[in-house]
Write a protein that holds these residues in place. Structure first.
Motif, PDB file in Angstrom:
ATOM      1  N   HIS A  49      -0.179  -3.923  -9.686  1.00  0.00           N
ATOM      2  CA  HIS A  49       0.820  -2.957  -9.206  1.00  0.00           C
ATOM      3  C   HIS A  49       2.021  -2.931 -10.148  1.00  0.00           C
ATOM      4  CE1 HIS A  49       2.106  -6.747  -7.404  1.00  0.00           C
ATOM      5  NE2 HIS A  49       3.244  -6.231  -7.013  1.00  0.00           N
ATOM      6  N   HIS A  51       5.304  -3.640  -9.879  1.00  0.00           N
ATOM      7  CA  HIS A  51       6.448  -4.562  -9.861  1.00  0.00           C
ATOM      8  C   HIS A  51       6.512  -5.364 -11.160  1.00  0.00           C
ATOM      9  CE1 HIS A  51       6.396  -4.395  -5.172  1.00  0.00           C
ATOM     10  NE2 HIS A  51       6.982  -3.343  -5.712  1.00  0.00           N
ATOM     11  N   ASP A  53       7.140  -8.326 -12.009  1.00  0.00           N
ATOM     12  CA  ASP A  53       6.508  -9.646 -12.147  1.00  0.00           C
ATOM     13  C   ASP A  53       4.986  -9.546 -12.260  1.00  0.00           C
ATOM     14  OD1 ASP A  53       6.765  -8.807  -9.402  1.00  0.00           O
ATOM     15  OD2 ASP A  53       6.189 -10.810  -8.742  1.00  0.00           O
ATOM     16  N   HIS A  54       4.464  -8.300 -12.376  1.00  0.00           N
ATOM     17  CA  HIS A  54       3.023  -8.081 -12.559  1.00  0.00           C
ATOM     18  C   HIS A  54       2.751  -7.177 -13.759  1.00  0.00           C
ATOM     19  CE1 HIS A  54       2.076 -10.089  -8.760  1.00  0.00           C
ATOM     20  NE2 HIS A  54       3.319  -9.737  -8.504  1.00  0.00           N
ATOM     21  N   HIS A 109       1.042  -4.017   0.317  1.00  0.00           N
ATOM     22  CA  HIS A 109       2.231  -4.324  -0.469  1.00  0.00           C
ATOM     23  C   HIS A 109       2.868  -3.008  -0.889  1.00  0.00           C
ATOM     24  CE1 HIS A 109       4.508  -7.303  -2.733  1.00  0.00           C
ATOM     25  NE2 HIS A 109       4.338  -6.655  -3.861  1.00  0.00           N
ATOM     26  N   ASP A 142      -0.613  -8.900  -5.084  1.00  0.00           N
ATOM     27  CA  ASP A 142       0.390  -9.203  -4.058  1.00  0.00           C
ATOM     28  C   ASP A 142      -0.096  -8.568  -2.772  1.00  0.00           C
ATOM     29  OD1 ASP A 142       2.052 -10.503  -5.789  1.00  0.00           O
ATOM     30  OD2 ASP A 142       3.697  -9.053  -5.677  1.00  0.00           O
TER      31      ASP A 142
HETATM   32 NI    NI Z   1       4.884  -7.147  -5.912  1.00  0.00          NI
END
Ligand code: NI
Ligand code: MN
Length: 227
Positions: A49, A51, A53-54, A109, A142
């Protein structure tokens, strides 16, 4: 096949000549044991996804290596404006690549990319079911606990990466419930202790999971597992 955990949700799969990276959050990842320049050429980058941190270093890495990015349609559209090659897919869809097949699984998520101050929609978040070298690897991405995971039991998953950090994703107790539904051969906890807000107890998770006769491997960032 070698599976290297790079902290948080970043996983590198090496099978023969092929290198497949999932969620390459290296720069700014307090858990990352390596620098971006230490990562050898990757052929494919799978992104669960949008975000940060990904999505992480996806664009940088894909530009450097000419890798193909595999993600949902909306996130691929967003990335392709940077001149990166993409293979858009969507949840429930499966495709055979030269290294094996990838199926996108549901994740409960959000998914957006922040541009300036505003989040830009980045499609549905997902997990990945990867068939490679005769093995099945599930990376949940997530997600909160969802009954949909029960549908993956029939896949006979060899190795599952599950988030246990809570707050944004399942905590360890919900992840134990996920293991009951998935029944993988091996489970690896991820997405915890990167920041205080997602602090968890992987040893407790392992203890609970092993009561279910499922092997749990706690991988430290930088560690490799042979499959
Ligand atoms: Ni996330
Ligand atoms: Mn995350």
């Amino acid at each position: 096949m070698k599976i290297k955990y790079l902290g948080h949700a970043a996983v590198l799969i090496v099978h023969g000549e092929k290198r497949i990276m999932i969620d390459p959050f290296i720069t700014n990842n307090p858990q990352s044991p390596v620098k971006l320049q230490d990562i050898p050429k990757v052929d494919y980058i799978l992104v669960t996804h949008g975000h940060a941190d990904h999505l992480g270093d996806t664009v940088k890495l894909a530009k450097r290596d000419g890798s193909t990015v595999i993600a949902n349609f909306e996130l691929c559209s967003y990335i392709s404006k940077h001149g990166v090659s993409t293979h858009p897919m969507h949840i429930g869809g499966k495709y055979a690549f030269d290294f094996g097949s990838v199926k996108l699984t549901p994740a409960l998520h959000g998914s957006s990319v922040v541009e300036g101050d505003l989040p830009v929609y980045a499609g549905n978040p997902c997990g990945f079911l990867i068939e490679i070298g005769g093995k099945k690897i599930y990376h949940a991405g997530d997600t909160g606990l969802t009954k949909d995971m029960e549908l993956l039991k029939k896949e006979n998953i060899d190795l599952a990466f599950l988030p246990i950090g809570g707050n944004f994703v399942m905590d360890l107790w919900d992840a134990v419930e996920a293991v009951k539904m998935l029944q993988p051969k091996i489970v690896v906890p991820m997405h915890y202790d990167t920041w205080p807000v997602i602090k968890s107890d992987p040893s407790r998770f392992k203890e609970e999971v092993e009561k279910l006769n499922v092997k749990c491997v706690i991988m430290k960032p930088g560690e490799t597992l042979e499959l």
